[in-house]
Write a protein that holds these residues in place. Structure first.
Motif, PDB file in Angstrom:
ATOM      1  N   ALA A  22      81.276  -8.301  94.574  1.00 26.74           N
ATOM      2  CA  ALA A  22      81.050  -8.807  95.510  1.00 26.74           C
ATOM      3  C   ALA A  22      81.088  -9.888  95.874  1.00 26.74           C
ATOM      4  O   ALA A  22      81.246 -10.757  95.041  1.00 26.74           O
ATOM      5  N   ALA A  23      81.741 -10.880  97.645  1.00 28.72           N
ATOM      6  CA  ALA A  23      81.726 -11.650  97.969  1.00 28.72           C
ATOM      7  C   ALA A  23      81.645 -11.075  99.595  1.00 28.72           C
ATOM      8  O   ALA A  23      81.966 -10.221  99.960  1.00 28.72           O
ATOM      9  N   VAL A  24      81.591 -12.516  99.730  1.00 27.84           N
ATOM     10  CA  VAL A  24      81.287 -13.090 101.429  1.00 27.84           C
ATOM     11  C   VAL A  24      82.560 -14.037 101.693  1.00 27.84           C
ATOM     12  O   VAL A  24      82.214 -14.864 101.639  1.00 27.84           O
ATOM     13  N   ILE A  62      76.239  -2.424  90.432  1.00 26.38           N
ATOM     14  CA  ILE A  62      76.620  -3.013  91.044  1.00 26.38           C
ATOM     15  C   ILE A  62      75.443  -3.525  93.229  1.00 26.38           C
ATOM     16  O   ILE A  62      75.123  -4.486  93.983  1.00 26.38           O
ATOM     17  N   VAL A  63      73.893  -2.810  92.828  1.00 23.33           N
ATOM     18  CA  VAL A  63      72.993  -3.375  94.050  1.00 23.33           C
ATOM     19  C   VAL A  63      72.704  -5.093  93.270  1.00 23.33           C
ATOM     20  O   VAL A  63      72.437  -6.359  93.857  1.00 23.33           O
ATOM     21  N   PRO A  64      72.266  -5.736  92.243  1.00 18.50           N
ATOM     22  CA  PRO A  64      72.383  -6.717  91.860  1.00 18.50           C
ATOM     23  C   PRO A  64      73.308  -7.674  92.306  1.00 18.50           C
ATOM     24  O   PRO A  64      73.634  -9.102  92.652  1.00 18.50           O
ATOM     25  N   VAL A  65      74.879  -7.562  92.177  1.00 17.47           N
ATOM     26  CA  VAL A  65      75.908  -7.568  92.037  1.00 17.47           C
ATOM     27  C   VAL A  65      75.746  -8.371  93.586  1.00 17.47           C
ATOM     28  O   VAL A  65      75.880  -9.397  94.539  1.00 17.47           O
ATOM     29  N   VAL A  66      75.428  -7.464  94.521  1.00 14.39           N
ATOM     30  CA  VAL A  66      75.760  -7.167  96.168  1.00 14.39           C
ATOM     31  C   VAL A  66      74.538  -8.557  96.801  1.00 14.39           C
ATOM     32  O   VAL A  66      75.050  -9.580  97.578  1.00 14.39           O
ATOM     33  N   ALA A  67      73.990  -8.162  95.734  1.00 13.10           N
ATOM     34  CA  ALA A  67      72.072  -8.777  96.294  1.00 13.10           C
ATOM     35  C   ALA A  67      72.581 -10.447  96.529  1.00 13.10           C
ATOM     36  O   ALA A  67      72.640 -11.049  96.719  1.00 13.10           O
ATOM     37  N   THR A  77      69.402 -10.056 101.336  1.00 14.30           N
ATOM     38  CA  THR A  77      69.348  -8.886 100.612  1.00 14.30           C
ATOM     39  C   THR A  77      69.555  -7.975 101.041  1.00 14.30           C
ATOM     40  O   THR A  77      68.550  -7.175 102.178  1.00 14.30           O
ATOM     41  N   PRO A  78      70.579  -7.122 100.912  1.00 17.53           N
ATOM     42  CA  PRO A  78      70.259  -5.417 101.448  1.00 17.53           C
ATOM     43  C   PRO A  78      69.326  -4.447 101.600  1.00 17.53           C
ATOM     44  O   PRO A  78      68.965  -4.285 102.199  1.00 17.53           O
ATOM     45  N   ASP A  79      67.496  -4.849 100.698  1.00 15.17           N
ATOM     46  CA  ASP A  79      66.332  -4.509 100.894  1.00 15.17           C
ATOM     47  C   ASP A  79      65.519  -5.274 102.008  1.00 15.17           C
ATOM     48  O   ASP A  79      64.524  -3.765 102.286  1.00 15.17           O
ATOM     49  N   SER A  80      66.313  -5.679 102.500  1.00 16.73           N
ATOM     50  CA  SER A  80      65.379  -6.430 104.026  1.00 16.73           C
ATOM     51  C   SER A  80      65.691  -5.124 104.976  1.00 16.73           C
ATOM     52  O   SER A  80      65.356  -5.144 106.008  1.00 16.73           O
ATOM     53  N   GLY A  81      66.451  -4.706 104.945  1.00 17.56           N
ATOM     54  CA  GLY A  81      66.869  -3.365 105.659  1.00 17.56           C
ATOM     55  C   GLY A  81      67.900  -3.873 107.259  1.00 17.56           C
ATOM     56  O   GLY A  81      68.215  -3.455 108.017  1.00 17.56           O
ATOM     57  N   ARG A  82      67.737  -5.682 106.969  1.00 20.90           N
ATOM     58  CA  ARG A  82      68.471  -5.990 108.345  1.00 20.90           C
ATOM     59  C   ARG A  82      69.906  -5.941 108.535  1.00 20.90           C
ATOM     60  O   ARG A  82      70.610  -6.690 107.007  1.00 20.90           O
TER      61      ARG A  82
END
Ligand code: KG4
Ligand code: ZN
Length: 346
Positions: A22-24, A62-67, A77-82
């Protein structure tokens, strides 16, 4: 203190084979983060990628790599929902690749895009590899010839400008990386094959065995299946041969053919530069010989860093950013396409 707002950020996911990445990337150019989690250890004892194991590992990673990619880019991180501020789109490789592996990345990217209310962009993995050169060298002199050599593909592409390509040649059978992997396996050198052959070849003589140079005089297509068979035939006939000499002579044959074809393509198209892309472009002798041949012909050469040659998500983000501007978002019901062809190719 002035705060520079985030702009044009693309989060991309790559899961087409055995790397969960994953990358930004900002503005299609600036890599804010790039995380690659390799599954090499999981597949090594099988001597190659096991599709079922690969997709299960992608699911776990996938989830830890994206986070991690979001965190390293300074985003929530995605679990913040924002929705991360400045995030413009979520891209993912949609093919070619292993279907079970692709689906993990594609589903993750679509879910995030949907929950954040941003477009989803499906990216062709091969087009992604082309963007590796453009990411590191945005002012690449064009037309350029790109030699794209990965585990599944060997392509010669004329690049006129980002998004405008013409396929010049390919392989009629095995890809160059596939030949490295199969020869490594046969010689008992381990997996992944390319780096293992390169390491063994360092202690060998590239002129020890005169392996064939397949399709030398035949256009811009290549063939590597016969070369692999020639290795097996030679070792069977000469069991005492040094493995290092076989590795070095095989590598020499592949490198010579690839550089010869790339230079032929550059000459035929009036190219101003030569780029390498894909995992095999991490090969030291290929890099040296391609750069020397380009320089002798008065061309600039671009050799992406080794991390940018092998699979990563930064190149997918760069390709996704350009694709969004060119073609708009992808449909959320678009699926993964395991045998997706190079864009514009039949
Ligand atoms: O582009 P890539 O990471 O994944 C695909 O899209 O296939 O390429 C993987 C391929 C494998 O076949 C691997 O053996 C080869 O690239 N490779 C190398 C080297 N590093 C990776 N081949 C030759 N020399 C290397 N140093
Ligand atoms: Zn690849």
């Amino acid at each position: 203190m002035s705060v520079v707002p985030n702009e044009g950020l693309v989060l991309a996911i790559e899961s087409s084979c055995d790397e969960t990445a994953a990358a930004v990337v900002e503005g299609g150019r600036t890599v804010r983060s790039s995380v690659v989690s390799s599954q090499v250890d999981l597949h090594a004892r099988f001597g190659g990628v096991v599709p079922e194991i690969a997709s299960r590992a992608h699911l776990e990673l996938i989830v830890p790599v994206v986070a991690e990619a979001l965190a390293r880019a300074g985003l929530a991180t995605p679990d913040s929902g924002r929705r991360p501020p400045g995030l413009e789109a979520v891209a993912a490789t949609v093919g070619p690749g292993l279907v079970g592996s692709l689906l993990v990345g594609v589903s993750m990217a679509k879910s995030l895009a949907l929950s954040w209310g941003v477009p989803f962009v499906g990216v062709n993995h091969l087009e992604g590899h082309l963007y590796a050169s453009l990411l590191e060298e945005p002012n690449l002199p064009t037309p350029a010839v790109v030699l794209l050599v990965s585990g599944g593909h060997t392509l010669l592409v004329r690049l006129d400008e980002p998004g405008h390509y013409r396929l010049l040649g390919g392989t009629v059978d095995d890809a160059a990386g596939e030949a490295f992997d199969k020869v490594a396996r046969y010689l008992g050198l381990g997996y992944p094959g390319g780096p293992a052959v390169e390491a063994a070849a360092r202690a060998g003589d590239p002129r020890a065995i005169a392996f064939p140079r397949p399709m030398w005089d035949e256009g811009l297509d290549c063939s590597f299946s016969g070369l692999k068979t020639a290795v097996v035939t030679h070792v069977r006939a000469h069991p005492e041969v040094r493995t290092e000499d076989v590795a070095a002579s095989f590598q020499e044959a592949v490198v010579e053919v690839l550089v010869h074809k790339a230079m032929k393509a550059a000459q035929a198209t009036g190219a101003r530069s030569l780029c390498l892309a894909g995992g095999v472009a991490a090969n030291g002798p290929l890099r040296e010989r391609a750069a020397a041949a380009a320089s002798a012909a008065g061309l600039r050469s671009y050799l992406p860093s080794r991390a940018m040659c092998t699979d990563n998500a930064a190149m997918i983000a760069a390709a996704g950013y350009a694709r969004l501007r060119r073609d708009g978002p992808s449909a959320l019901d678009a699926g993964a396409v395991p045998s997706l062809a190079f864009p514009g190719a039949a």
